[in-house]
Design a protein around this motif. Structure first.
Motif, PDB file in Angstrom:
ATOM      1  N   GLU A 275       0.809  -1.228   0.000  1.00 14.66           N
ATOM      2  CA  GLU A 275       0.000   0.000   0.000  1.00 14.66           C
ATOM      3  C   GLU A 275       0.838   1.271   0.000  1.00 14.66           C
ATOM      4  O   GLU A 275       0.292   2.367  -0.011  1.00 14.66           O
ATOM      5  N   ARG A 276       2.148   1.129  -0.029  1.00 16.82           N
ATOM      6  CA  ARG A 276       2.979   2.320  -0.193  1.00 16.82           C
ATOM      7  C   ARG A 276       2.855   2.866  -1.611  1.00 16.82           C
ATOM      8  O   ARG A 276       3.126   4.034  -1.841  1.00 16.82           O
ATOM      9  N   PHE A 277       2.486   2.040  -2.575  1.00 15.59           N
ATOM     10  CA  PHE A 277       2.295   2.557  -3.932  1.00 15.59           C
ATOM     11  C   PHE A 277       1.087   3.476  -3.933  1.00 15.59           C
ATOM     12  O   PHE A 277      -0.016   3.058  -3.572  1.00 15.59           O
ATOM     13  N   ALA A 278       1.317   4.732  -4.328  1.00 14.08           N
ATOM     14  CA  ALA A 278       0.261   5.742  -4.221  1.00 14.08           C
ATOM     15  C   ALA A 278      -0.739   5.647  -5.361  1.00 14.08           C
ATOM     16  O   ALA A 278      -1.858   6.158  -5.268  1.00 14.08           O
ATOM     17  N   MET A 279      -0.359   4.978  -6.440  1.00 17.88           N
ATOM     18  CA  MET A 279      -1.228   4.864  -7.610  1.00 17.88           C
ATOM     19  C   MET A 279      -0.831   3.606  -8.374  1.00 17.88           C
ATOM     20  O   MET A 279       0.349   3.230  -8.361  1.00 17.88           O
ATOM     21  N   VAL A 280      -1.806   2.974  -9.022  1.00 20.44           N
ATOM     22  CA  VAL A 280      -1.528   1.714  -9.705  1.00 20.44           C
ATOM     23  C   VAL A 280      -2.111   1.777 -11.125  1.00 20.44           C
ATOM     24  O   VAL A 280      -3.259   2.181 -11.309  1.00 20.44           O
ATOM     25  N   ILE A 281      -1.295   1.375 -12.100  1.00 18.16           N
ATOM     26  CA  ILE A 281      -1.723   1.447 -13.499  1.00 18.16           C
ATOM     27  C   ILE A 281      -1.536   0.100 -14.179  1.00 18.16           C
ATOM     28  O   ILE A 281      -0.458  -0.495 -14.141  1.00 18.16           O
ATOM     29  N   SER A 282      -2.606  -0.352 -14.827  1.00 17.57           N
ATOM     30  CA  SER A 282      -2.568  -1.602 -15.585  1.00 17.57           C
ATOM     31  C   SER A 282      -2.785  -1.292 -17.056  1.00 17.57           C
ATOM     32  O   SER A 282      -3.815  -0.757 -17.437  1.00 17.57           O
ATOM     33  N   ASN A 283      -1.792  -1.597 -17.873  1.00 16.86           N
ATOM     34  CA  ASN A 283      -1.910  -1.380 -19.318  1.00 16.86           C
ATOM     35  C   ASN A 283      -2.109  -2.737 -20.003  1.00 16.86           C
ATOM     36  O   ASN A 283      -1.202  -3.586 -19.979  1.00 16.86           O
ATOM     37  N   ASP A 284      -3.272  -2.958 -20.558  1.00 16.97           N
ATOM     38  CA  ASP A 284      -3.575  -4.189 -21.322  1.00 16.97           C
ATOM     39  C   ASP A 284      -3.159  -5.460 -20.578  1.00 16.97           C
ATOM     40  O   ASP A 284      -2.532  -6.356 -21.160  1.00 16.97           O
ATOM     41  N   SER A 285      -3.540  -5.565 -19.304  1.00 14.43           N
ATOM     42  CA  SER A 285      -3.029  -6.691 -18.500  1.00 14.43           C
ATOM     43  C   SER A 285      -3.795  -7.993 -18.704  1.00 14.43           C
ATOM     44  O   SER A 285      -3.258  -9.081 -18.502  1.00 14.43           O
ATOM     45  N   GLY A 286      -5.063  -7.902 -19.071  1.00 19.52           N
ATOM     46  CA  GLY A 286      -5.821  -9.097 -19.476  1.00 19.52           C
ATOM     47  C   GLY A 286      -5.984 -10.167 -18.417  1.00 19.52           C
ATOM     48  O   GLY A 286      -6.079  -9.895 -17.218  1.00 19.52           O
ATOM     49  N   CYS A 287      -5.977 -11.420 -18.872  1.00 22.62           N
ATOM     50  CA  CYS A 287      -6.226 -12.592 -18.013  1.00 22.62           C
ATOM     51  C   CYS A 287      -5.214 -12.643 -16.858  1.00 22.62           C
ATOM     52  O   CYS A 287      -4.012 -12.519 -17.073  1.00 22.62           O
ATOM     53  N   GLY A 288      -5.725 -12.823 -15.639  1.00 24.26           N
ATOM     54  CA  GLY A 288      -4.832 -12.837 -14.479  1.00 24.26           C
ATOM     55  C   GLY A 288      -4.374 -11.441 -14.093  1.00 24.26           C
ATOM     56  O   GLY A 288      -3.558 -11.275 -13.196  1.00 24.26           O
ATOM     57  N   GLY A 289      -4.897 -10.440 -14.811  1.00 23.81           N
ATOM     58  CA  GLY A 289      -4.613  -9.040 -14.495  1.00 23.81           C
ATOM     59  C   GLY A 289      -5.924  -8.349 -14.201  1.00 23.81           C
ATOM     60  O   GLY A 289      -6.607  -8.697 -13.239  1.00 23.81           O
ATOM     61  N   ALA A 290      -6.301  -7.414 -15.091  1.00 27.18           N
ATOM     62  CA  ALA A 290      -7.530  -6.659 -14.824  1.00 27.18           C
ATOM     63  C   ALA A 290      -8.793  -7.352 -15.349  1.00 27.18           C
ATOM     64  O   ALA A 290      -9.895  -6.959 -14.984  1.00 27.18           O
ATOM     65  N   ALA A 291      -8.660  -8.358 -16.213  1.00 20.99           N
ATOM     66  CA  ALA A 291      -9.863  -8.942 -16.827  1.00 20.99           C
ATOM     67  C   ALA A 291     -10.534  -9.980 -15.923  1.00 20.99           C
ATOM     68  O   ALA A 291      -9.848 -10.783 -15.281  1.00 20.99           O
ATOM     69  N   LEU A 292     -11.845  -9.988 -15.909  1.00 20.66           N
ATOM     70  CA  LEU A 292     -12.590 -10.968 -15.107  1.00 20.66           C
ATOM     71  C   LEU A 292     -12.361 -12.365 -15.673  1.00 20.66           C
ATOM     72  O   LEU A 292     -12.612 -12.624 -16.852  1.00 20.66           O
ATOM     73  N   ARG A 340      -6.865   4.096  -2.965  1.00 16.71           N
ATOM     74  CA  ARG A 340      -5.858   4.732  -3.825  1.00 16.71           C
ATOM     75  C   ARG A 340      -6.330   4.767  -5.282  1.00 16.71           C
ATOM     76  O   ARG A 340      -7.059   3.883  -5.719  1.00 16.71           O
ATOM     77  N   PRO A 341      -5.878   5.749  -6.047  1.00 18.07           N
ATOM     78  CA  PRO A 341      -6.256   5.808  -7.456  1.00 18.07           C
ATOM     79  C   PRO A 341      -5.709   4.623  -8.253  1.00 18.07           C
ATOM     80  O   PRO A 341      -4.548   4.240  -8.087  1.00 18.07           O
ATOM     81  N   VAL A 342      -6.546   4.067  -9.096  1.00 21.41           N
ATOM     82  CA  VAL A 342      -6.131   2.944  -9.942  1.00 21.41           C
ATOM     83  C   VAL A 342      -6.627   3.215 -11.357  1.00 21.41           C
ATOM     84  O   VAL A 342      -7.721   3.753 -11.547  1.00 21.41           O
ATOM     85  N   TYR A 343      -5.810   2.906 -12.354  1.00 24.23           N
ATOM     86  CA  TYR A 343      -6.173   3.162 -13.750  1.00 24.23           C
ATOM     87  C   TYR A 343      -6.001   1.880 -14.552  1.00 24.23           C
ATOM     88  O   TYR A 343      -4.962   1.219 -14.477  1.00 24.23           O
ATOM     89  N   VAL A 344      -7.033   1.541 -15.302  1.00 29.42           N
ATOM     90  CA  VAL A 344      -6.980   0.349 -16.151  1.00 29.42           C
ATOM     91  C   VAL A 344      -7.164   0.792 -17.603  1.00 29.42           C
ATOM     92  O   VAL A 344      -8.108   1.522 -17.918  1.00 29.42           O
ATOM     93  N   ALA A 345      -6.263   0.360 -18.479  1.00 27.76           N
ATOM     94  CA  ALA A 345      -6.367   0.722 -19.894  1.00 27.76           C
ATOM     95  C   ALA A 345      -6.448  -0.524 -20.750  1.00 27.76           C
ATOM     96  O   ALA A 345      -5.781  -1.530 -20.486  1.00 27.76           O
ATOM     97  N   SER A 346      -7.294  -0.445 -21.776  1.00 24.42           N
ATOM     98  CA  SER A 346      -7.456  -1.532 -22.738  1.00 24.42           C
ATOM     99  C   SER A 346      -7.182  -0.998 -24.137  1.00 24.42           C
ATOM    100  O   SER A 346      -7.131   0.219 -24.342  1.00 24.42           O
TER     101      SER A 346
END
Ligand code: GTR
Length: 422
Positions: A275-292, A340-346
């Motif tokens: 939780e020390r990471f103040a922001m988290v960004i996922s770029n096209d992470s897909g399966c095992g990442g941001a995708a259900l 914390r802010p989180v950003y997901v990009a596809s």
């Protein structure tokens, strides 16, 4: 006769080639585990209950069933700044290279951190931190970056010959990092070659942190919930943050962790645990990442476990063609970032990563952000291409293929300006 029969039956037994589903109508009906109901059935109604009870439960479930757990105790790293150039990139930047000794000892496993800082701005600065696929020297053509001496996959296109980087490799992935833009916006950028932590292959652990940190130094078997490669890479990001926190020119409280594809899965797992990471960004992470996972759209749990048996923990294999039995789904991973802010990009053409599944994971994380009175996506439906949405949860789907582009970075920088402040 017997031989050819044996051959025939082997042929007949071979599983049919994987056919990804790209048809929304074929997505099975599913029920997602509720992020706001405790294992014992009680509802979670306050941010405090989330923090003290439910967050811990969900993190445990991801450790047990998906990514595995880190060793209970890992050594404190030690650091050595090996070079500093205050006139890098034509005087615009300071370039530092830092050896991070992961066992704390100079003769042990290390990773090499490359840092660019903007000159002529008030320090300390906020920073982006991310792993790279082909060595620090690929993120910019700057001849001052040390060529990575590590093993890497051969690639004529990327200038890797006999598993070693050549001079031709410099800057080959510059488009994915946008160094000048990041610096011009007042941020530092820190990056590490992910192969420094563990080579990305089924046997890679023998040359990486998993072997280096195993009690006997040569462990041959893993428990079903021991960490996989993603766990190791994520752990490395936290060790890089250990360094950034004590660099006076960087504000360790404003570090965003970012990653693409398998390294996007990794940035999410790093942000979830640390939780020390103040922001988290996922770029096209897909399966095992941001995708259900339950949507089984594009890459599936079975497919990813077969192709990359070393990424996740042993237990994750139990969910091959059995997603409904998973005690978690990836919206809960996104929820672990709250507040914390989180950003997901596809990316539109990146159907393999299931853009809609990535959007829905952010959507289903919103109830947790609401507990903290944080605005979520601000939209009910998936936005059209190239129209970023969201408050504390950001999302966009851009035109184009599986990649990190200048467009993606522009959105991350805008998002960071809003949340990490200036
Ligand atoms: C693919 C894999 C994806 C994604 C990608 C990458 O082969 O199926 O899950 O991680 O690699 O990391 O580039």
């Amino acid at each position: 006769m017997t031989l050819s029969l044996a051959c025939l039956s082997a042929e007949a037994q071979r599983p049919p080639a994987f056919q990804p589903n790209y048809d929304e109508a074929q997505v099975p009906a599913y029920t997602l585990p509720d992020p706001l109901v405790l294992a014992d059935g009680r509802p979670v109604k306050t941010a405090r209950a989330w923090r003290t009870k439910r967050r811990t439960e969900i993190l445990e479930l991801f450790q047990t069933h998906v990514y595995g757990r880190n060793p209970v105790r890992t050594p404190k790293p030690s650091f050595e700044v090996t070079s500093t150039d205050r006139l890098a990139l034509g005087g615009k930047a300071t370039r530092k290279e830092v050896s991070v000794f992961l066992t704390g000892r100079k003769d042990g496993t290390k990773m090499d951190l490359l840092i660019y800082l903007p000159n002529d701005v008030k320090k300390p600065v906020p920073a982006f931190l991310g792993l790279n696929f082909y060595g620090n020297h690929t993120i910019h053509s700057d001849p001052g970056i040390t060529l990575s001496p590590q093993w890497m996959r051969d690639s004529a296109e990327l200038g890797v010959v006999n598993n070693r980087a050549t001079e031709a490799a410099r800057g080959k992935r510059a488009s994915r990092w946008q160094v000048e833009t990041i610096l011009a916006r007042g941020y530092a950028l820190a990056t590490i070659y992910y192969g420094d932590l563990e080579p990305d292959s089924a046997e890679g652990w023998k040359q990486g942190v998993r072997a280096a940190l195993s009690p006997d130094g040569a462990k041959t078997e893993f428990a079903p919930d021991d960490w996989g490669a993603i766990g190791v890479w994520a752990w490395g990001l936290s060790r890089a943050l250990d360094y950034l926190e004590q660099d006076r020119e960087i504000d360790g409280k404003r570090v965003a962790v970012m990653g693409h594809s398998r390294l996007g899965k990794t940035s999410l797992w790093a942000g979830a645990q640390d939780e020390r990471f103040a922001m988290v960004i996922s770029n096209d992470s897909g399966c095992g990442g941001a995708a259900l996972s339950r949507r089984q759209f594009g890459e599936t749990v079975e497919r990813i476990n077969n192709s990359f048996p070393h990424w996740f923990c042993g237990n994750f294999k139990k969910y091959n063609r059995n997603e409904a039995a998973l005690p978690v789904d990836q919206h809960q991973l996104i929820a672990l970032m709250a507040p914390r802010p989180v950003y997901v990009a596809s990316a539109e053409e990146d159907r393999w990563a299931d853009p809609r599944g990535e959007f829905l994971a952010t959507k289903h994380a919103e109830p947790v952000y609401r507990l903290f009175r944080k605005g979520g996506l601000g939209v009910a439906e998936m936005p059209p291409v190239n129209q970023p949405v969201g408050d504390t949860i950001g999302y966009h789907i851009r035109t184009g293929a599986h990649d990190v582009t200048a467009y993606d970075w522009e959105q991350y920088l805008n998002f960071a300006d809003r949340h990490l402040g200036k």
